[in-house]
Design a protein around this motif. Structure first.
Motif, short mmCIF file in Angstrom:
data_model
loop_
_atom_site.label_atom_id
_atom_site.label_comp_id
_atom_site.label_asym_id
_atom_site.label_seq_id
_atom_site.Cartn_x
_atom_site.Cartn_y
_atom_site.Cartn_z
N SER A 1 15.64 71.88 34.17
CA SER A 1 16.37 72.82 33.31
C SER A 1 17.42 72.09 32.47
O SER A 1 17.66 72.46 31.32
N THR A 2 18.02 71.04 33.04
CA THR A 2 19.00 70.27 32.28
C THR A 2 18.32 69.57 31.11
O THR A 2 18.84 69.57 29.99
N GLN A 3 17.16 69.00 31.36
CA GLN A 3 16.42 68.33 30.29
C GLN A 3 16.03 69.34 29.21
O GLN A 3 16.13 69.05 28.02
N HIS A 4 15.62 70.52 29.63
CA HIS A 4 15.26 71.55 28.67
C HIS A 4 16.47 71.95 27.82
O HIS A 4 16.35 72.13 26.61
N LEU A 5 17.61 72.08 28.45
CA LEU A 5 18.83 72.43 27.71
C LEU A 5 19.21 71.35 26.72
O LEU A 5 19.70 71.65 25.63
N VAL A 6 18.98 70.09 27.07
CA VAL A 6 19.27 68.99 26.15
C VAL A 6 18.35 69.09 24.94
O VAL A 6 18.80 68.94 23.79
N HIS A 7 17.07 69.37 25.17
CA HIS A 7 16.13 69.52 24.05
C HIS A 7 16.51 70.72 23.18
O HIS A 7 16.42 70.67 21.95
N LEU A 8 16.94 71.78 23.83
CA LEU A 8 17.35 72.98 23.10
C LEU A 8 18.58 72.70 22.24
O LEU A 8 18.64 73.11 21.08
N ASP A 9 19.53 71.98 22.80
CA ASP A 9 20.74 71.61 22.06
C ASP A 9 20.40 70.72 20.87
O ASP A 9 20.94 70.89 19.77
#
Length: 143
Positions: free
Chosen positions: A66-74
């Motif tokens: 989820s952290t990696q996904h949030l980084v991609h989203l950001d």
């Protein structure tokens, strides 16, 4: 109306190479913004459910995903923001170019290039036939 030797149609409309590039940059910036928005929407649809942040272990390592996904989203949001800024700047430059044009050419360039309207809408707003609009487009492209 007869042109002097060595003068082109673009010279009559007072378009420099830089002016042409600035008008064409708006359409390119709009495409880049659309791509960035599509990419962001795709990532937002894949959003993983928010992890429980109660401080207790839950026996899973979903946090990394989820952290990696949030980084991609950001990253996608910042890319969209940059694209919006570039589009705004390109529109501003295009309007400066359009202010130096006259008549129907000005109306068409404002509608088609600066505002990004589709061809048929820009033609209607400029009040000329399609073939004249194609001539304006050829002038801007440098053809």
């Amino acid at each position: 109306m007869r042109r002097e030797e060595g003068r082109t149609i673009a010279d009559e409309y007072k378009l420099t190479e830089r002016d042409r590039r600035q008008l064409l940059a708006v359409r390119k910036a709009a495409e880049e913004l659309q791509e960035a928005e599509d990419s962001l929407k795709e990532l937002e649809l894949k959003t993983i459910g928010s992890p429980k942040m109660d401080g207790m272990p839950h026996g899973s390592t979903q946090g990394d995903a989820s952290t990696q996904h949030l980084v991609h989203l950001d990253y996608a949001r910042s890319k969209r923001d940059k694209a919006e800024y570039h589009l705004k700047k390109a529109k501003h430059n295009a309007y400066r170019v359009c202010r130096r044009l006259e008549g129907h050419m000005r109306k068409f360039c404002e509608a088609y290039y600066a505002e990004g309207f589709p061809f048929d809408v820009a033609q209607t707003l400029s009040g000329v036939q399609a073939r004249q609009c194609y001539t304006y487009m050829a002038i801007v492209k440098g053809e």
